[in-house]
Design a protein around this motif. Structure first.
Motif, PDB file in Angstrom:
ATOM      1  N   PHE A   1       7.798   7.419  -2.827  1.00  0.00           N
ATOM      2  CA  PHE A   1       7.747   6.266  -3.722  1.00  0.00           C
ATOM      3  C   PHE A   1       7.168   6.642  -5.078  1.00  0.00           C
ATOM      4  N   LYS A   2       7.657   5.988  -6.088  1.00  0.00           N
ATOM      5  CA  LYS A   2       7.013   5.969  -7.391  1.00  0.00           C
ATOM      6  C   LYS A   2       6.530   4.541  -7.622  1.00  0.00           C
ATOM      7  N   ILE A   3       5.216   4.354  -7.690  1.00  0.00           N
ATOM      8  CA  ILE A   3       4.656   3.027  -7.910  1.00  0.00           C
ATOM      9  C   ILE A   3       4.873   2.640  -9.372  1.00  0.00           C
ATOM     10  N   LEU A   4       5.487   1.472  -9.587  1.00  0.00           N
ATOM     11  CA  LEU A   4       5.816   1.008 -10.936  1.00  0.00           C
ATOM     12  C   LEU A   4       4.780   0.045 -11.483  1.00  0.00           C
ATOM     13  N   THR A   5       4.365  -0.920 -10.675  1.00  0.00           N
ATOM     14  CA  THR A   5       3.419  -1.936 -11.134  1.00  0.00           C
ATOM     15  C   THR A   5       2.468  -2.314 -10.011  1.00  0.00           C
TER      16      THR A   5
ATOM     17  N   TRP B   1       0.854  -1.195   0.000  1.00  0.00           N
ATOM     18  CA  TRP B   1       0.000   0.000   0.000  1.00  0.00           C
ATOM     19  C   TRP B   1       0.887   1.241   0.000  1.00  0.00           C
ATOM     20  N   TYR B   2       0.321   2.348  -0.550  1.00  0.00           N
ATOM     21  CA  TYR B   2       1.020   3.638  -0.543  1.00  0.00           C
ATOM     22  C   TYR B   2      -0.001   4.749  -0.390  1.00  0.00           C
ATOM     23  N   TYR B   3       0.389   5.758   0.360  1.00  0.00           N
ATOM     24  CA  TYR B   3      -0.571   6.798   0.730  1.00  0.00           C
ATOM     25  C   TYR B   3      -0.967   7.705  -0.440  1.00  0.00           C
ATOM     26  N   LYS B   4      -0.274   7.598  -1.565  1.00  0.00           N
ATOM     27  CA  LYS B   4      -0.628   8.412  -2.733  1.00  0.00           C
ATOM     28  C   LYS B   4      -1.321   7.595  -3.826  1.00  0.00           C
ATOM     29  N   LEU B   5      -1.758   6.392  -3.521  1.00  0.00           N
ATOM     30  CA  LEU B   5      -2.533   5.644  -4.509  1.00  0.00           C
ATOM     31  C   LEU B   5      -3.790   6.430  -4.866  1.00  0.00           C
ATOM     32  N   ASP B   6      -4.061   6.554  -6.155  1.00  0.00           N
ATOM     33  CA  ASP B   6      -5.208   7.330  -6.620  1.00  0.00           C
ATOM     34  C   ASP B   6      -6.445   6.423  -6.626  1.00  0.00           C
ATOM     35  N   LEU B   7      -6.929   6.142  -5.411  1.00  0.00           N
ATOM     36  CA  LEU B   7      -8.039   5.208  -5.236  1.00  0.00           C
ATOM     37  C   LEU B   7      -9.038   5.780  -4.232  1.00  0.00           C
ATOM     38  N   PRO B   8     -10.294   5.379  -4.320  1.00  0.00           N
ATOM     39  CA  PRO B   8     -11.305   5.872  -3.382  1.00  0.00           C
ATOM     40  C   PRO B   8     -10.933   5.546  -1.935  1.00  0.00           C
ATOM     41  N   GLY B   9     -11.101   6.525  -1.068  1.00  0.00           N
ATOM     42  CA  GLY B   9     -10.898   6.328   0.360  1.00  0.00           C
ATOM     43  C   GLY B   9      -9.506   6.616   0.870  1.00  0.00           C
ATOM     44  N   VAL B  10      -8.512   6.671  -0.023  1.00  0.00           N
ATOM     45  CA  VAL B  10      -7.134   6.834   0.434  1.00  0.00           C
ATOM     46  C   VAL B  10      -6.937   8.200   1.084  1.00  0.00           C
TER      47      VAL B  10
ATOM     48  N   ARG C   1       4.406  11.779   9.125  1.00  0.00           N
ATOM     49  CA  ARG C   1       3.239  12.615   8.853  1.00  0.00           C
ATOM     50  C   ARG C   1       2.159  11.925   8.016  1.00  0.00           C
ATOM     51  N   VAL C   2       2.523  10.839   7.360  1.00  0.00           N
ATOM     52  CA  VAL C   2       1.547  10.092   6.567  1.00  0.00           C
ATOM     53  C   VAL C   2       1.689   8.608   6.889  1.00  0.00           C
ATOM     54  N   PRO C   3       0.622   7.842   6.770  1.00  0.00           N
ATOM     55  CA  PRO C   3       0.703   6.408   7.084  1.00  0.00           C
ATOM     56  C   PRO C   3       1.369   5.630   5.962  1.00  0.00           C
ATOM     57  N   GLY C   4       1.955   4.498   6.329  1.00  0.00           N
ATOM     58  CA  GLY C   4       2.563   3.607   5.343  1.00  0.00           C
ATOM     59  C   GLY C   4       1.989   2.210   5.428  1.00  0.00           C
ATOM     60  N   ASN C   5       2.672   1.263   4.812  1.00  0.00           N
ATOM     61  CA  ASN C   5       2.136  -0.094   4.716  1.00  0.00           C
ATOM     62  C   ASN C   5       2.002  -0.789   6.067  1.00  0.00           C
ATOM     63  N   VAL C   6       2.910  -0.520   7.006  1.00  0.00           N
ATOM     64  CA  VAL C   6       2.866  -1.188   8.307  1.00  0.00           C
ATOM     65  C   VAL C   6       1.641  -0.718   9.095  1.00  0.00           C
ATOM     66  N   PHE C   7       1.418   0.591   9.113  1.00  0.00           N
ATOM     67  CA  PHE C   7       0.217   1.133   9.741  1.00  0.00           C
ATOM     68  C   PHE C   7      -1.030   0.560   9.079  1.00  0.00           C
ATOM     69  N   TYR C   8      -1.025   0.548   7.765  1.00  0.00           N
ATOM     70  CA  TYR C   8      -2.159   0.043   6.986  1.00  0.00           C
ATOM     71  C   TYR C   8      -2.491  -1.403   7.351  1.00  0.00           C
ATOM     72  N   ASN C   9      -1.469  -2.268   7.417  1.00  0.00           N
ATOM     73  CA  ASN C   9      -1.712  -3.666   7.757  1.00  0.00           C
ATOM     74  C   ASN C   9      -2.256  -3.823   9.177  1.00  0.00           C
ATOM     75  N   GLY C  10      -1.681  -3.053  10.120  1.00  0.00           N
ATOM     76  CA  GLY C  10      -2.189  -3.113  11.492  1.00  0.00           C
ATOM     77  C   GLY C  10      -3.637  -2.690  11.583  1.00  0.00           C
ATOM     78  N   TYR C  11      -3.967  -1.635  10.847  1.00  0.00           N
ATOM     79  CA  TYR C  11      -5.342  -1.137  10.834  1.00  0.00           C
ATOM     80  C   TYR C  11      -6.285  -2.155  10.200  1.00  0.00           C
ATOM     81  N   MET C  12      -5.921  -2.667   9.026  1.00  0.00           N
ATOM     82  CA  MET C  12      -6.813  -3.575   8.299  1.00  0.00           C
ATOM     83  C   MET C  12      -7.033  -4.877   9.051  1.00  0.00           C
ATOM     84  N   ALA C  13      -5.988  -5.429   9.650  1.00  0.00           N
ATOM     85  CA  ALA C  13      -6.134  -6.667  10.408  1.00  0.00           C
ATOM     86  C   ALA C  13      -7.093  -6.485  11.573  1.00  0.00           C
ATOM     87  N   THR C  14      -6.940  -5.380  12.299  1.00  0.00           N
ATOM     88  CA  THR C  14      -7.789  -5.129  13.464  1.00  0.00           C
ATOM     89  C   THR C  14      -9.225  -4.838  13.049  1.00  0.00           C
ATOM     90  N   LYS C  15      -9.390  -4.010  12.044  1.00  0.00           N
ATOM     91  CA  LYS C  15     -10.721  -3.668  11.553  1.00  0.00           C
ATOM     92  C   LYS C  15     -11.473  -4.923  11.105  1.00  0.00           C
TER      93      LYS C  15
END
Length: 429
Positions: free
Chosen positions: A396-400, A290-299, A316-330
């Motif tokens: 980050f620059k997302i490549l694929t 995950w990346y905080y600049k993904l152009d997706l709904p809800g980000v 100042r912005v969340p990253g993949n580790v925060f994201y995984n902790g949040y998603m697992a708990t939610k």
């Protein structure tokens, strides 16, 4: 570990905590204990590092869990019950992880355990959890063995693993740079398992491994390893080095000017390990979920909630580790709500095979909890350092973006042998 040490490390309870501890019913007659009143809080044990190699990632992981808990409590709790949390430092060591899990269950009345970055720690926690039948959400450790030979009926694995990230990266690297690889590997379970998966894929795609350099956890001087790489001149270095070790590695590669002379793959790049480093440290290609600049709904809204809850954090912005902790708990809390009970077997069955929409995950593809391995099959992204950031944190620059079915860890399907429901102790939290 003595109780005084736990006190010194600090036990953190959420604002929803109630005074005192109710009597704990265990060891349980017939392996069962029952909530005595509907107003009894549901207690989560947060098993994340606050010291050791993954202390920074542990803090980010924990913030993700706590935001999910805060949002659930603000919405009225789960099954009408408040969510309470207890945190103990797992210290990035397996022995401490075992002791923490035992204490969480037998003394702190935790009905669910959440958290891990080190795969060795996660494996240790899950063995204790399975013995008691306590559901354990492994949020951020990514050894393939966590959903393979070390899988358990009570354990659910939320991060991508070394095989997933390698599948996304290896073929592209051989096509772009050539097939002569050197491996640089943290000398513990995650590093070994990731390197093993990488070797298989290099061979599958026609490449070869000329050498593997093992580096102990806690390495801060990579001079000898980097000189060996300079002399060998491989096409690609595939690194499985994490936490504070990876920060030191990146800094020294940049100092020697090696970042653009050899192609580097870092199997996975956790946001806390890269945040705040200079641009010349962001060399190579790496994986993330995950990346905080993904152009997706809800980000954008998700980032806003993070910043509102944690205005003082230096990240100042969340990253993949925060994201995984949040998603697992939610998703754990949502599974309890769907089950209509905190009975562990009922909640396990709600998690197994559960499909999460791309929109709810803020990823490009739907995700699913594999019912046979308990790993979340999800989008895997390859990224590199961003040469044209739109803001200071846009590193980050997302490549694929790879779909789950394209990067699936097939080996885990054969090596994972989940315990039966009958062989898993049952209880109601």
């Amino acid at each position: 570990m003595s109780s005084s040490k736990f006190t010194r490390r600090g036990m953190l309870r959420s604002a929803a905590a109630v005074g005192g501890l109710a009597a704990f019913y265990g060891p349980w007659k017939h392996n069962r204990a029952y909530a005595q009143a509907t107003d009894k809080p549901i207690r989560l044990g947060l098993t994340s590092d606050a010291s050791g190699q993954y202390a920074n990632s542990g803090a980010s992981d924990r913030r993700g869990m706590l935001m999910a808990v805060a949002e659930a409590n603000a919405a009225g709790g789960v099954l009408g019950r408040k969510i309470e949390t207890v945190h103990l430092d797992t210290e990035t060591t397996a022995a401490t992880g075992s002791r923490v899990a035992e204490r969480m269950i037998t003394r702190e009345e935790c009905g669910f355990l959440v958290g891990a970055v080190s795969s060795g720690v996660a494996n240790a926690i899950s063995q204790v959890a399975q013995r008691y039948g306590v559901i354990y959400m492994n949020t951020n450790s990514s050894s393939p063995t966590e959903s393979g030979e070390n899988c358990h009926r009570v354990k659910f694995v939320w991060d991508g693993n070394g095989a997933n990230f390698s599948k996304a990266a290896i073929k592209n690297s051989i096509d772009a740079y050539g097939g002569d690889f050197m491996l640089l590997t943290n000398d513990y379970v995650w590093g070994h398992d990731t390197a093993r998966a990488t070797r298989v894929l290099i061979d599958q795609y026609g490449g070869s491994v000329s050498d593997e350099i093992l580096v102990p956890q806690g390495t801060r001087d990579f001079t000898a390893a980097l000189l060996k790489i300079q002399q060998a001149k491989p096409n690609v270095v595939a690194a499985a080095v994490g936490g504070d070790d990876q920060i030191a590695l990146r800094q020294q590669v940049a100092q020697l000017g090696m970042g653009d002379k050899i192609a580097w793959i870092n199997n996975q790049q956790d946001w806390p390990d890269i945040y705040g480093l200079p641009a010349d440290n962001l060399f190579g290609v790496f994986g993330t979920t995950w990346y905080y600049k993904l152009d997706l709904p809800g980000v954008k809204e998700f980032v806003g909630r993070y910043q509102a809850m944690y205005p003082e954090t230096s990240m100042r912005v969340p990253g993949n580790v925060f994201y995984n902790g949040y998603m697992a708990t939610k998703n754990l809390l949502e599974a309890i709500e769907r089950a209509g009970t905190t009975n562990n077997i009922a909640v396990i069955k709600q998690l197994e095979g559960h499909v999460m929409s791309a929109e709810s995950r803020m990823q490009h593809h739907d995700a699913v909890v594999d019912p046979n391995t308990h790993q979340v099959q999800q989008s895997i992204y390859l990224a590199t350092g961003n040469p044209a950031p739109t803001e200071d944190d846009d590193l980050f620059k997302i490549l694929t973006s790879s779909a789950p079915e394209d990067v699936r860890d097939q080996d885990s399907l054969g090596s994972c042998k989940l315990e039966s429901y009958d062989d898993t102790p049952t209880f109601d939290a």
